[in-house]
Design an enzyme around this catalytic site. Structure first.
Site, PDB file in Angstrom:
ATOM      1  N   GLY A  13       4.735  -0.008   5.455  1.00 53.53           N
ATOM      2  CA  GLY A  13       3.626  -0.518   4.648  1.00 53.53           C
ATOM      3  C   GLY A  13       3.989  -0.561   3.179  1.00 53.53           C
ATOM      4  O   GLY A  13       3.151  -0.302   2.313  1.00 53.53           O
ATOM      5  N   GLY A  14       5.249  -0.930   2.881  1.00 53.71           N
ATOM      6  CA  GLY A  14       5.742  -0.859   1.510  1.00 53.71           C
ATOM      7  C   GLY A  14       5.606  -2.132   0.711  1.00 53.71           C
ATOM      8  O   GLY A  14       6.150  -2.212  -0.392  1.00 53.71           O
ATOM      9  N   SER A  16       2.832  -3.530  -0.593  1.00 53.42           N
ATOM     10  CA  SER A  16       1.749  -3.606  -1.576  1.00 53.42           C
ATOM     11  C   SER A  16       1.143  -2.223  -1.788  1.00 53.42           C
ATOM     12  O   SER A  16       1.453  -1.272  -1.058  1.00 53.42           O
ATOM     13  CB  SER A  16       0.660  -4.587  -1.110  1.00 53.42           C
ATOM     14  OG  SER A  16       0.075  -4.142   0.114  1.00 53.42           O
ATOM     15  N   GLY A  17       0.277  -2.122  -2.773  1.00 60.47           N
ATOM     16  CA  GLY A  17      -0.499  -0.906  -3.008  1.00 60.47           C
ATOM     17  C   GLY A  17       0.335   0.335  -3.214  1.00 60.47           C
ATOM     18  O   GLY A  17       1.360   0.329  -3.910  1.00 60.47           O
ATOM     19  N   ILE A  18      -0.104   1.431  -2.606  1.00 64.34           N
ATOM     20  CA  ILE A  18       0.582   2.715  -2.749  1.00 64.34           C
ATOM     21  C   ILE A  18       2.005   2.630  -2.211  1.00 64.34           C
ATOM     22  O   ILE A  18       2.941   3.177  -2.810  1.00 64.34           O
ATOM     23  CB  ILE A  18      -0.214   3.823  -2.046  1.00 64.34           C
ATOM     24  CG1 ILE A  18      -1.516   4.116  -2.812  1.00 64.34           C
ATOM     25  CG2 ILE A  18       0.620   5.100  -1.918  1.00 64.34           C
ATOM     26  CD1 ILE A  18      -2.444   5.091  -2.112  1.00 64.34           C
ATOM     27  N   GLY A  19       2.200   1.951  -1.095  1.00 64.21           N
ATOM     28  CA  GLY A  19       3.534   1.835  -0.509  1.00 64.21           C
ATOM     29  C   GLY A  19       4.518   1.166  -1.448  1.00 64.21           C
ATOM     30  O   GLY A  19       5.669   1.614  -1.582  1.00 64.21           O
ATOM     31  N   SER A 137      -4.694  11.336   3.636  1.00 63.83           N
ATOM     32  CA  SER A 137      -5.860  11.005   2.821  1.00 63.83           C
ATOM     33  C   SER A 137      -6.723  12.250   2.685  1.00 63.83           C
ATOM     34  O   SER A 137      -6.769  13.091   3.592  1.00 63.83           O
ATOM     35  CB  SER A 137      -6.680   9.890   3.479  1.00 63.83           C
ATOM     36  OG  SER A 137      -7.931   9.731   2.832  1.00 63.83           O
ATOM     37  N   TYR A 150     -11.944   6.911  10.185  1.00 68.48           N
ATOM     38  CA  TYR A 150     -10.769   7.019   9.322  1.00 68.48           C
ATOM     39  C   TYR A 150     -10.440   8.492   9.057  1.00 68.48           C
ATOM     40  O   TYR A 150      -9.279   8.909   9.158  1.00 68.48           O
ATOM     41  CB  TYR A 150     -11.026   6.289   8.009  1.00 68.48           C
ATOM     42  CG  TYR A 150      -9.892   6.368   7.023  1.00 68.48           C
ATOM     43  CD1 TYR A 150      -8.707   5.681   7.247  1.00 68.48           C
ATOM     44  CD2 TYR A 150     -10.018   7.109   5.844  1.00 68.48           C
ATOM     45  CE1 TYR A 150      -7.668   5.731   6.335  1.00 68.48           C
ATOM     46  CE2 TYR A 150      -8.983   7.167   4.927  1.00 68.48           C
ATOM     47  CZ  TYR A 150      -7.810   6.480   5.175  1.00 68.48           C
ATOM     48  OH  TYR A 150      -6.780   6.537   4.265  1.00 68.48           O
TER      49      TYR A 150
END
Length: 247
Positions: A13-14, A16-19, A137, A150
């Protein structure tokens, strides 16, 4: 600065975002970074941003066959993984009474099954001195309204890590979790839909620091745990949330 020069890093998941922030931080410290995601176009954009030290490989963490192809490619290119960042995941807001079967399946498939398959598939590429950082999380302990499923997936990950740390005894492979609080990403805003501003205001008011986090701050925590500076840290869940989950 962490000592990640020439390390081989895989970030699921790299794109976008945190990744993506994690991939940028680790690449800036000299690591060779493989990022994964399900959309080639997004990966291509991310690799262009990351530079020559990055490779993008399409992979779906919920499918064993896709991960097998990913790890075969990593083995061919690099022969090993020094740091595995298990970041792919997502959540859906839904209150009790409106939670659908599809929402349950989707979140558990990526956030729980995907974590298991990602780490299990990488074991043959990990060796003494390597380590795994899972992006959890604060919902693992403080999910809040409408985030029960979640939160359940993230609590499941925390308990799986408790077991896996014991199972990996003697391997010198470390396994830790970084659990971000609300972080300034497009996906956070999308999760709130047309109530984004209201949601962000609520999260800001809840924070003892008076703000939500930035992706780069989460990346800093990951860089520390991924480095040899954290060589005696194993099995922890590090909350990076400005203290919000403790209030």
């Amino acid at each position: 600065m962490s000592n990640l020069n020439r390390k081989i890093v895989v970030v699921t998941g790299g794109g976008s975002g945190i990744g993506l922030a994690i991939a940028k931080r680790l690449a800036s410290e000299g690591a060779n970074v493989v990022i994964t995601g399900r959309r080639q176009a997004v990966l291509d954009e991310a690799v262009a941003l990351l530079g020559d030290r990055a490779v993008g490989i399409v992979a779906d963490v919920s499918k064993t066959s896709s991960l097998e192809a990913l790890y075969a490619d990593v083995r061919r290119r690099f022969g090993r993984i020094d740091v595995l960042v298990v970041n792919a995941g997502g959540g859906v807001h839904a209150p009790l009474g409106q939670i659908t079967e599809a929402q349950i399946d989707q979140q558990f498939s990526t956030n729980v099954k995907g974590v298991v398959l990602t780490i299990q598939g990488a074991l043959s590429l990990l060796s003494a001195g390597s380590n795994v950082v899972i992006i959890g999380s604060t919902a693992s302990m403080d999910p809040g309204p409408t985030m029960s499923i979640y939160g359940a997936t993230k609590a499941a990950v925390r308990n799986m890590v408790r077991s896996w740390v014991a199972e990996l005894k003697g391997s010198d492979i470390r396994l830790n979790i970084v659990s971000p609080g609300p972080t300034n990403t497009d996906s956070l805003r999308e999760a709130f839909g047309d109530k984004a501003e209201e949601g962000l205001a609520f999260l800001t008011a809840k924070s003892p620091l008076g703000r939500i986090g930035e992706p780069e701050e989460i990346a800093s925590a990951v860089a520390f745990l991924a480095s040899d500076e954290a060589s005696y840290i194993n099995g922890v869940e590090l909350f990076a949330d400005g203290g919000a989950s403790q209030t």
